[in-house]
Design an enzyme around this catalytic site. Structure first.
Site, PDB file in Angstrom:
ATOM      1  N   LYS A 113      79.668  56.812  18.461  1.00 29.33           N
ATOM      2  CA  LYS A 113      79.031  57.872  17.396  1.00 29.33           C
ATOM      3  C   LYS A 113      77.680  57.543  16.738  1.00 29.33           C
ATOM      4  CE  LYS A 113      83.685  59.811  16.558  1.00 29.33           C
ATOM      5  NZ  LYS A 113      84.496  59.188  17.726  1.00 29.33           N
TER       6      LYS A 113
HETATM    7  C1  LIG Z   1      85.145  59.705  18.501  1.00 26.87           C
HETATM    8  C2  LIG Z   1      85.627  58.777  19.591  1.00 26.87           C
HETATM    9  C3  LIG Z   1      86.131  59.469  20.967  1.00 26.87           C
HETATM   10  C4  LIG Z   1      86.200  60.900  21.126  1.00 26.87           C
HETATM   11  O1  LIG Z   1      85.170  61.555  21.222  1.00 26.87           O
HETATM   12  P1  LIG Z   1      84.809  63.054  21.089  1.00 26.87           P
HETATM   13  O2  LIG Z   1      83.344  63.478  21.112  1.00 26.87           O
HETATM   14  O3  LIG Z   1      85.525  63.222  19.990  1.00 26.87           O
HETATM   15  O4  LIG Z   1      85.466  63.669  22.407  1.00 26.87           O
HETATM   16  C5  LIG Z   1      86.297  58.385  21.973  1.00 26.87           C
HETATM   17  N1  LIG Z   1      86.431  57.158  21.758  1.00 26.87           N
HETATM   18  C6  LIG Z   1      85.974  56.721  20.581  1.00 26.87           C
HETATM   19  C7  LIG Z   1      85.775  55.147  20.660  1.00 26.87           C
HETATM   20  C8  LIG Z   1      85.511  57.675  19.431  1.00 26.87           C
HETATM   21  O5  LIG Z   1      85.130  57.021  18.409  1.00 26.87           O
END
Ligand SMILES: *Cc1c(COP(=O)(O)O)cnc(C)c1O
Length: 469
Positions: A113
């Site tokens: 993220k």
């Molecule tokens: C947020 C997150 C996801 C999921 O991603 P999306 O964009 O919501 O599909 C997967 N793995 C981790 C470690 C995350 O923080």
């Protein structure tokens, strides 16, 4: 480029207009009026570009109303080796024959993220300074999103972050990561309750339109368009890193929750990146896997959401999914409104046997899910093969990715977090904890700054009033 809403109620707007916003005013999601399509030879010209240059040529297509120099400056400031601990920003590690990890988790909070959120922090600050504005971000987190937002917004002028988290319910590492921040514009509010209480409190405050406007309350959740746009870049970067021919197809395996990450991959494909398959991986909360296999999108009630060892994928509904369905139904906002009315009243919609569902398969989507035992086995297998430790979310992606692996097609598995964030699971799988990256060794021992509040809207509002004026 102009942006519209998936529900048809937005007067076409610019990137700057929608940058700070969440939902469109009609309750839909913002999306480009048309996707930019690569010109012949354009992709070939991008070989060898450093990450920040690549990000600029791609994002300029989506943010064409910002002055080019300003966009370039914000991107250059974001994608540095100092912040992402690698010159490549998103390096590749081989884990098998023609199978790689695309490392997306070397940013400050050790999860993918950061790649979008760090840019968002800089773009928000730039826009707010230009307009003499300020923004108070209110959010709820059970872990990854909250820390990513705080590390992106810390020290930014014109921005404060108020992050609600369930008191004593996050892992010690996650708690320490957030609460150790001493920046005066970051406010950690530990709520006596569970994550859903935090989310309800954010909703309750946001539903008070007058309070929201008066105190300039905003959000940074995963439906923010700029986050999706920033994530498109690493699909290009990964593709460029493993191909030599310009028509060579590559498949991506994506651990998915709210459909933000894989939505970016889908848009990269629509732009003309030769992606063969978009392999969507879920954990036991298989809302999206069920849809890709059957055409039925069935949201879960909160008490039906399993608490798993890949907790950032524990979702009841996929908040970015509407962007993809908008395309699948031929970009008809009337159909989208009707489908989400069905979700609101009956909890599901069913596209099986329709042209829309055939469009989903044509887009290259395949899917699968995994469970705790699968994750443990994959973590052990990757470690035995390569000595490399992957986190449980990445393991969900590798597990499903390998099921769809094809001869001659490079497979890139997206690494969405580092194992250091999920020590307990790694100890369970391997009998020893993973190494922590430099600087994170003693994070739990740092002084923490947070406030404990009751799960009470009055208390939250009162806190906001006292700290936003
Ligand atoms: C947020 C997150 C996801 C999921 O991603 P999306 O964009 O919501 O599909 C997967 N793995 C981790 C470690 C995350 O923080």
């Amino acid at each position: 480029m102009r942006y519209i809403s998936t529900r048809g109620g937005l007067i076409p707007a610019t990137f700057s207009d929608i940058l700070l916003g969440g939902l469109a005013p009609d309750g839909g999601l913002t999306i480009p009026e048309e996707y930019p399509v690569l010109a012949p030879g354009e992709l070939a010209g991008w070989r060898g570009l450093p990450y920040s240059e690549l990000a600029f040529v791609i994002l300029r297509k989506f943010a064409d109303d910002l002055p080019a120099e300003a966009l370039h400056a914000q991107i250059d400031k974001t994608y540095t080796a100092a912040i992402f601990r690698s010159e490549d920003i998103t390096p590749l590690t081989p884990i098998g024959d023609s199978v790689w990890l695309l490392e997306l988790s070397n940013g400050p909070t050790l999860a993918f993220k950061d790649l979008a959120m760090q840019l968002l922090g800089n773009l928000f600050e730039y826009t707010l300074l230009k307009n003499n504005g300020c923004l108070n971000i209110l959010g709820a987190t059970s872990g990854d999103t909250g820390s990513s937002a705080e590390y992106a917004m810390r020290g930014k002028r014109g921005i404060r972050v108020f992050m609600l988290s369930p008191h004593q319910k996050m892992s010690r590492f996650q708690t320490a990561q957030m609460f150790c921040l001493q920046d005066p514009n970051i406010f950690n509010l530990a709520v006596r309750g569970v994550f859903d209480d935090c989310q309800d409190l954010v909703k309750a405050v946001s539903n008070d339109a007058e309070f929201k406007a008066h105190h300039r309350i905003g959000t940074v959740n995963s439906i923010n368009w700029a986050r999706v746009a920033a994530q498109i870049v690493y699909y290009f970067k990964g593709w460029l890193a493993v191909t030599t021919r310009d028509d060579q197809e590559v498949s991506f395996a994506v651990p998915s929750g709210n459909f933000g990450n894989i939505c970016a991959g889908y848009i990269a494909k629509r732009m003309g990146l030769p992606i063969r398959r978009l392999i969507l991986a879920t954990n036991e909360n298989n809302v999206l896997d069920e849809f890709i296999r059957t055409g039925v999108y069935r949201v879960r009630k909160t008490d039906q959401v399993a608490h798993t060892s890949s907790p950032s994928m524990d979702i009841s509904k996929a908040s970015n999914f509407e962007r993809f369905i908008f395309d699948a139904v031929g970009r008809d906002p009337v159909v989208v409104r009707e489908l989400w009315r069905q979700v609101d009243t009956h909890g599901f919609f069913d596209l099986s046997g329709t042209d829309a569902f055939r469009a989903v398969a044509r887009s290259g989507f395949v899917s699968g899910s995994s469970n705790h035992q699968n994750r443990m086995a994959i973590i052990r297998w990757v470690c035995q093969q390569t000595g490399r430790i992957i986190d449980p979310h990445t393991a969900d992606g590798v597990k499903v990715g390998l099921e769809y692996r094809e001869q001659g097609v490079p497979l890139l598995c997206l690494e969405t977090a580092l194992p250091a964030k999920f020590e307990e699971s790694i100890v369970e799988a391997l009998g020893r904890p993973p190494e922590r990256p430099a600087g994170y060794e003693n994070i739990e021992a740092l002084p923490q700054r947070f406030e404990v509040l009751d799960a009470d809207v009055g208390q939250i509002k009162d806190y906001l009033v006292r700290h936003t004026s």
